[in-house]
Design a protein around this motif. Sequence first.
Motif, PDB file in Angstrom:
ATOM      1  N   THR A   7      23.584  -5.430 -15.442  1.00  0.00           N
ATOM      2  CA  THR A   7      22.353  -4.919 -16.034  1.00  0.00           C
ATOM      3  C   THR A   7      21.184  -5.227 -15.109  1.00  0.00           C
ATOM      4  OG1 THR A   7      21.811  -6.963 -17.189  1.00  0.00           O
ATOM      5  CG2 THR A   7      23.239  -5.385 -18.358  1.00  0.00           C
ATOM      6  N   GLU A   8      20.046  -4.587 -15.370  1.00  0.00           N
ATOM      7  CA  GLU A   8      18.844  -4.878 -14.587  1.00  0.00           C
ATOM      8  C   GLU A   8      18.490  -6.359 -14.694  1.00  0.00           C
ATOM      9  OE1 GLU A   8      15.534  -2.201 -15.250  1.00  0.00           O
ATOM     10  OE2 GLU A   8      16.964  -0.622 -15.778  1.00  0.00           O
ATOM     11  N   ARG A   9      18.615  -6.916 -15.868  1.00  0.00           N
ATOM     12  CA  ARG A   9      18.288  -8.330 -16.082  1.00  0.00           C
ATOM     13  C   ARG A   9      19.204  -9.225 -15.244  1.00  0.00           C
ATOM     14  NH1 ARG A   9      17.032 -10.598 -21.921  1.00  0.00           N
ATOM     15  NH2 ARG A   9      15.536  -8.975 -21.554  1.00  0.00           N
ATOM     16  N   GLU A  10      20.488  -8.914 -15.211  1.00  0.00           N
ATOM     17  CA  GLU A  10      21.429  -9.716 -14.421  1.00  0.00           C
ATOM     18  C   GLU A  10      21.144  -9.592 -12.924  1.00  0.00           C
ATOM     19  OE1 GLU A  10      25.302  -8.448 -15.663  1.00  0.00           O
ATOM     20  OE2 GLU A  10      25.190  -9.515 -17.563  1.00  0.00           O
ATOM     21  N   ILE A  11      20.757  -8.398 -12.476  1.00  0.00           N
ATOM     22  CA  ILE A  11      20.414  -8.204 -11.064  1.00  0.00           C
ATOM     23  C   ILE A  11      19.190  -9.039 -10.722  1.00  0.00           C
ATOM     24  CG2 ILE A  11      19.545  -6.543  -9.363  1.00  0.00           C
ATOM     25  CD1 ILE A  11      21.310  -4.434 -10.824  1.00  0.00           C
ATOM     26  N   ALA A  12      18.180  -8.992 -11.574  1.00  0.00           N
ATOM     27  CA  ALA A  12      16.965  -9.779 -11.326  1.00  0.00           C
ATOM     28  C   ALA A  12      17.279 -11.273 -11.280  1.00  0.00           C
ATOM     29  CB  ALA A  12      15.918  -9.481 -12.401  1.00  0.00           C
ATOM     30  N   LEU A  14      20.126 -12.682 -10.490  1.00  0.00           N
ATOM     31  CA  LEU A  14      20.884 -12.936  -9.275  1.00  0.00           C
ATOM     32  C   LEU A  14      19.953 -13.054  -8.069  1.00  0.00           C
ATOM     33  CD1 LEU A  14      23.665 -13.108  -7.851  1.00  0.00           C
ATOM     34  CD2 LEU A  14      23.548 -10.631  -7.603  1.00  0.00           C
ATOM     35  N   LEU A  15      18.965 -12.193  -7.992  1.00  0.00           N
ATOM     36  CA  LEU A  15      18.044 -12.206  -6.864  1.00  0.00           C
ATOM     37  C   LEU A  15      17.097 -13.402  -6.885  1.00  0.00           C
ATOM     38  CD1 LEU A  15      17.213  -8.406  -6.679  1.00  0.00           C
ATOM     39  CD2 LEU A  15      18.712  -9.721  -5.174  1.00  0.00           C
ATOM     40  N   GLN A  16      16.939 -14.028  -8.042  1.00  0.00           N
ATOM     41  CA  GLN A  16      16.071 -15.195  -8.149  1.00  0.00           C
ATOM     42  C   GLN A  16      16.770 -16.506  -7.812  1.00  0.00           C
ATOM     43  OE1 GLN A  16      12.743 -15.056  -8.581  1.00  0.00           O
ATOM     44  NE2 GLN A  16      13.093 -12.857  -8.440  1.00  0.00           N
ATOM     45  N   GLN A  17      18.089 -16.477  -7.692  1.00  0.00           N
ATOM     46  CA  GLN A  17      18.832 -17.700  -7.400  1.00  0.00           C
ATOM     47  C   GLN A  17      18.595 -18.118  -5.955  1.00  0.00           C
ATOM     48  OE1 GLN A  17      22.918 -17.116  -8.438  1.00  0.00           O
ATOM     49  NE2 GLN A  17      22.461 -16.742 -10.586  1.00  0.00           N
TER      50      GLN A  17
END
Length: 87
Positions: A7-12, A14-17
């Motif tokens: 989902t968009e939320r999961e992508i965001a 992931l990119l914040q890790q």
Amino acid sequence: MNDSARTEREIAALLQQPGDAGPGRTAVEVSRRRLNTVTRIDPLSGVVEVGAGIQLERIERELRPHELTLGPLSPGMARIDVAAFLE
């Protein structure tokens, strides 16, 4: 770590890790394959929210019961996904 964001939320997230999975990462590969759903149809306004990977013909099928349409689509256009259409 699982890099299979759906989902968009999961992508965001992931990119914040930190480290290899987020800020400072030199490359991120995103597949649209799982972003293939209609998330909202508002029959009154005609607004439809969809994922980038959904094919236009599937959107058309989902719209039909609401008496909505994308308009005329050639067979070739019907098979592309939203992201390809917007490119």
